[in-house]
Structure formats: C-alpha cells, structure tokens
Design an enzyme around this catalytic site. Structure first.
Site, PDB file in Angstrom:
ATOM      1  N   ARG A  50       0.552  -1.585   0.062  1.00 39.16           N
ATOM      2  CA  ARG A  50       0.340  -0.106   0.124  1.00 39.16           C
ATOM      3  C   ARG A  50       0.498   1.601   0.121  1.00 39.16           C
ATOM      4  O   ARG A  50       0.577   1.920  -0.592  1.00 39.16           O
ATOM      5  CB  ARG A  50      -0.934   0.027   1.287  1.00 39.16           C
ATOM      6  CG  ARG A  50      -1.901   1.242   1.543  1.00 39.16           C
ATOM      7  CD  ARG A  50      -3.089   1.430   2.207  1.00 39.16           C
ATOM      8  NE  ARG A  50      -2.508   0.944   3.438  1.00 39.16           N
ATOM      9  CZ  ARG A  50      -2.110   1.281   4.619  1.00 39.16           C
ATOM     10  NH1 ARG A  50      -1.687   2.692   4.144  1.00 39.16           N
ATOM     11  NH2 ARG A  50      -2.008   0.390   5.663  1.00 39.16           N
ATOM     12  N   TYR A 104     -11.850  14.759 -20.474  1.00 37.98           N
ATOM     13  CA  TYR A 104     -12.121  13.314 -20.081  1.00 37.98           C
ATOM     14  C   TYR A 104     -13.719  13.865 -18.999  1.00 37.98           C
ATOM     15  O   TYR A 104     -13.665  14.142 -17.674  1.00 37.98           O
ATOM     16  CB  TYR A 104     -11.421  12.186 -19.575  1.00 37.98           C
ATOM     17  CG  TYR A 104     -12.105  11.279 -18.908  1.00 37.98           C
ATOM     18  CD1 TYR A 104     -12.059  10.107 -20.031  1.00 37.98           C
ATOM     19  CD2 TYR A 104     -12.046  10.758 -17.805  1.00 37.98           C
ATOM     20  CE1 TYR A 104     -12.751   9.410 -19.741  1.00 37.98           C
ATOM     21  CE2 TYR A 104     -12.316   9.727 -17.862  1.00 37.98           C
ATOM     22  CZ  TYR A 104     -12.198   8.339 -18.353  1.00 37.98           C
ATOM     23  OH  TYR A 104     -12.763   7.137 -17.864  1.00 37.98           O
ATOM     24  N   ASP A 176      -3.047  16.026 -18.796  1.00 34.89           N
ATOM     25  CA  ASP A 176      -3.304  14.660 -19.002  1.00 34.89           C
ATOM     26  C   ASP A 176      -2.759  14.090 -19.913  1.00 34.89           C
ATOM     27  O   ASP A 176      -3.626  15.082 -21.255  1.00 34.89           O
ATOM     28  CB  ASP A 176      -4.899  14.574 -18.436  1.00 34.89           C
ATOM     29  CG  ASP A 176      -5.352  12.538 -18.774  1.00 34.89           C
ATOM     30  OD1 ASP A 176      -3.972  12.076 -19.689  1.00 34.89           O
ATOM     31  OD2 ASP A 176      -6.109  12.328 -18.378  1.00 34.89           O
ATOM     32  N   LYS A 201      -4.487   3.125 -20.951  1.00 32.24           N
ATOM     33  CA  LYS A 201      -4.177   2.919 -21.793  1.00 32.24           C
ATOM     34  C   LYS A 201      -2.736   2.375 -22.837  1.00 32.24           C
ATOM     35  O   LYS A 201      -2.672   1.441 -22.602  1.00 32.24           O
ATOM     36  CB  LYS A 201      -4.835   4.346 -22.244  1.00 32.24           C
ATOM     37  CG  LYS A 201      -5.616   5.215 -21.278  1.00 32.24           C
ATOM     38  CD  LYS A 201      -7.253   4.098 -21.786  1.00 32.24           C
ATOM     39  CE  LYS A 201      -8.532   4.337 -20.953  1.00 32.24           C
ATOM     40  NZ  LYS A 201      -8.241   5.917 -20.095  1.00 32.24           N
TER      41      LYS A 201
END
Ligand SMILES: *Cc1c(COP(=O)(O)O)cnc(C)c1O
Length: 384
Positions: A50, A104, A176, A201
């Site tokens: 984590r 987005y 981005d 992606k």
C-alpha cells in the site's frame, strides 16, 4: 534539461540499462508479496504494497519517470486515482483550479462533485480563447489543468500560452496526455509541471490492467505518495508487472497505432457516409499545423461522424466483425464506442452538440491489426 540518457525505445524496455551479473533472469519477476521482513529496531519506512515502495512498483515508476523526462513518478490504482491525487496534492481548501473545458468525463465529475466538496473551486476555460486563462486567474488560483489530445475530437491544445500564464502567476500546470503517451508527446518539455496518464491505455496497451501514473518534481511526487498511502491508491504488484511488460513494446506499438490511425482517417475522409473525420494528422483538422509541430505521431484515435446519425451509427456497430464495441482505448485490438452513451453521456444531446459531438459520432481506437483489415471492417459495416 533531459534526465533521459537513452532513446525512448531503449528506455521503455530497460529503464536505465545495467550490466547484469551472471545467471540473472532477463525478464523481471513479479514479487507478489504484500509485506516484507524488516530489521528489528529500524526506523526506516517499512516495505508494504500500500505504500507503493515494493520492487515492481518502484521499477515501473522509475522507468516511466525517465520516459516523461521527470525527476520522479508514481503509479496509482487507476488513471482517475492519479488525477485525483495529483489535484489534491497541489490544491488546499479555499484554493482555485482553472481547468480546460475539453476534458474526460470522469475528470469533470471529480472536479464538480469531489474537489468542490473538499472546499476547492473549479472554473473552466476554453482553450480556443487563450485570453480566458489569464482572465480566470484569481488571488486563490493555484493550478491549471489541461488534457491534450482531447477525447473524442482529438483537439491538440497549445500549451505555450497556458504555460506562460502559469509561470507569470506561479501556478502549477497539470497535463493529462493519456491519448499521446510519452512516445508522441511529453508535456514536461512544453512547460507543464506535472503529467498525468491513464496507464490503462497506451502504457499497458493490452486491455488487461487498470492503472494510472503521475510524474513531476521529487517534492510533488513525495506529496502524492503521502496521499497514496493514506487514501489507499497503490497499484498491485501484478498489475505493475503487466504495465511494465506492456511498456517494453510501447514505442513500436505507438508507431503502429500512429500509422493505422492515419491510414483509417485518410480512407474515411474519402467516404461520403462519414460527414466528418476528426484526426489531427488530416489537414482538415483545426489543430493540424500545431499537431505537426508538437506531436511525434498523431495517435490511433479517430473520431468518425456518420451522416445518417444514430440509426446509421447503431447499424454500423452491429455489423462490425473485427472492431469490438467497447469503451476504453489504446489496446492491441481495435475498439469503438459512442461518446453519447459513454464518456459524454451526462452532457445530453444539446450539451454534446455545443462542444462539437453530434449524435452519430463514433470514437474509434485503431489497434495494431493490419490497416486494410480495419478499413475493410468499417467499409462492410457502413456499406449498403
Ligand atoms: C481513461 C482515461 C482516464 C481515466 O483512466 P482510468 O484508468 O480509466 O481511471 C483519464 N483521462 C483520460 C484522457 C482517459 O482516456
């Protein structure tokens, strides 16, 4: 200043190449362990998945940082995780963010529903009118967010004037650049302070993992790491290994995505069934000249407007054999989706029309198949 000593292809494969001792495995191992032994009495940070500090997580981040030309990088559980942590890292309650309006849908929801709930303000500026950015600056403004190339119109935003405003007012510029991947465009070389990518992606490229990443200065990444640890956003070691494996072929894959995108867009533009084709590699695209100047390739994403609207789009989608109807993008296989039912659903028909996405718009992610086969599938799907 480039922090990358090798070319992009070499870096994507090796990170920093090192001489290997005898009998070293060539392929990295997945270290699928949540926790690690630590020395008794040690005050050093423990190794824990984590915390994002275990071997697959660390190796992947180092390689991605080099590709972007960044001091450091960090992977998160998804692209949205990376977007969320990057903004919470640079904004405090009461502070203001200026965002491009071409973003987005998930990012828009995060800004409108979550950042505002945390006491931050967000206003939107139109990249087509660079003067709006300067006008939008307030005393409390801390950061600017831009996505480029954009979804689904493939607009290529000129970061120059925006980076100028950011420098003048001491604002962080976050970009981005998921649709480009560091092979086609590296925002840090164009005045950005932070780059965000959905590793789901192009970095992964095989539609079998979900992850995201941020890259920037060491101090910025340190703050994101602090948030990652308390908000539980770390990437799993196996997914980190999958992304790393995908990245080894990133440069050659993106070259083929670029070639296929261009071939499909050029063909589609000659077909009357498509009333408009959106691809920055076409001279008809509004950002073609700028795209040629800043992108190494135009990518695999093509926007197709069907003259026959929704009925024509649905008929074509049902007839496709090779290209799958599915959201997401940038995998080895071609995928197509309708923004009206996916990324831009919330806007409604009028909202979409206002930003240039009419009904009957198809967003095509060209995969790595033979370009002629992708074109043939489209031809038979839109034919009589
Ligand atoms: C897909 C995408 C995201 C979100 O990434 P996830 O990995 O799905 O969370 C963010 N930005 C852009 C431009 C994207 O295409």
């Amino acid at each position: 200043m480039s922090l990358r000593r090798y070319g992009l292809s070499t870096t994507a494969i090796h990170g920093t190449p090192r001489r290997r001792p005898d009998w070293t495995p060539i392929a990295p191992s997945v270290v699928q362990s949540s926790t690690y032994t630590n020395p008794v009495g040690s005050e050093e940070e423990v190794l824990y998945t984590r915390y994002g500090n275990t071997p697959n997580q660390v190796a992947l981040a180092a390689k991605y940082a080099q590709l972007e030309g960044a001091e450091e990088a960090l992977f998160c559980a998804s692209g949205m995780g990376a977007t969320a942590l990057a903004h919470v890292a640079v904004l405090r309650p009461g502070e203001h963010l200026i965002s491009s309006s071409w973003i987005y849908g998930g990012t828009r929801r995060f800004f409108d529903e979550e950042l505002t709930r945390l006491g931050m303000q967000v206003t939107y500026a139109d990249p087509e009118h660079p003067r709006q950015w300067r006008k939008a600056v307030r005393k409390t403004t801390r950061a600017i967010f831009v996505e480029t190339p954009t979804n689904p119109l493939m607009r290529v935003v000129d970061l120059g004037p925006i980076a100028h405003v950011a420098r003048e007012f001491g604002l962080a510029l976050l970009v981005d650049a998921t649709f480009a991947s560091p092979i086609n465009f590296r925002p840090l070389e164009h005045g950005a302070d932070v780059v965000i990518t959905s590793a789901t992606k192009y970095l992964n490229g095989h539609s079998d993992g979900v992850a995201g990443a941020v890259a920037g200065s060491a101090s910025f990444v340190e703050e994101v790491r602090r948030l990652l640890q308390v908000w539980g956003q770390a990437i799993d070691p196996h997914t980190a290994w999958l992304i790393d494996r995908g990245m080894r072929t990133l440069a050659v894959r993106v070259e083929r995505h670029n070639a296929n995108g261009l071939a499909v867009a050029r063909w589609a533009e000659t077909q009357p069934v498509f009333s408009r084709v959106h691809y920055p590699g076409l001279p008809s695209h509004p950002d073609h000249v700028h795209a040629r100047a800043v992108l190494a390739g135009f990518g695999g994403m093509v926007g197709l407007e069907l003259a026959g609207g929704i009925p024509a789009a649905e008929r074509a989608l049902k007839r496709l054999k090779l290209i799958a109807h599915a959201p997401s993008l940038a995998g080895v296989e071609s995928l197509v989706s309708e923004p009206r039912l996916t990324s831009h659903k919330e806007l409604g028909p009028d909202g979409r029309a206002a930003i240039g996405i009419p009904d009957g718009f198809l967003r095509l992610s060209c995969g790595l198949e033979d370009a002629e086969d992708i074109i043939e599938d489209l031809r038979q799907a839109v034919g009589r």
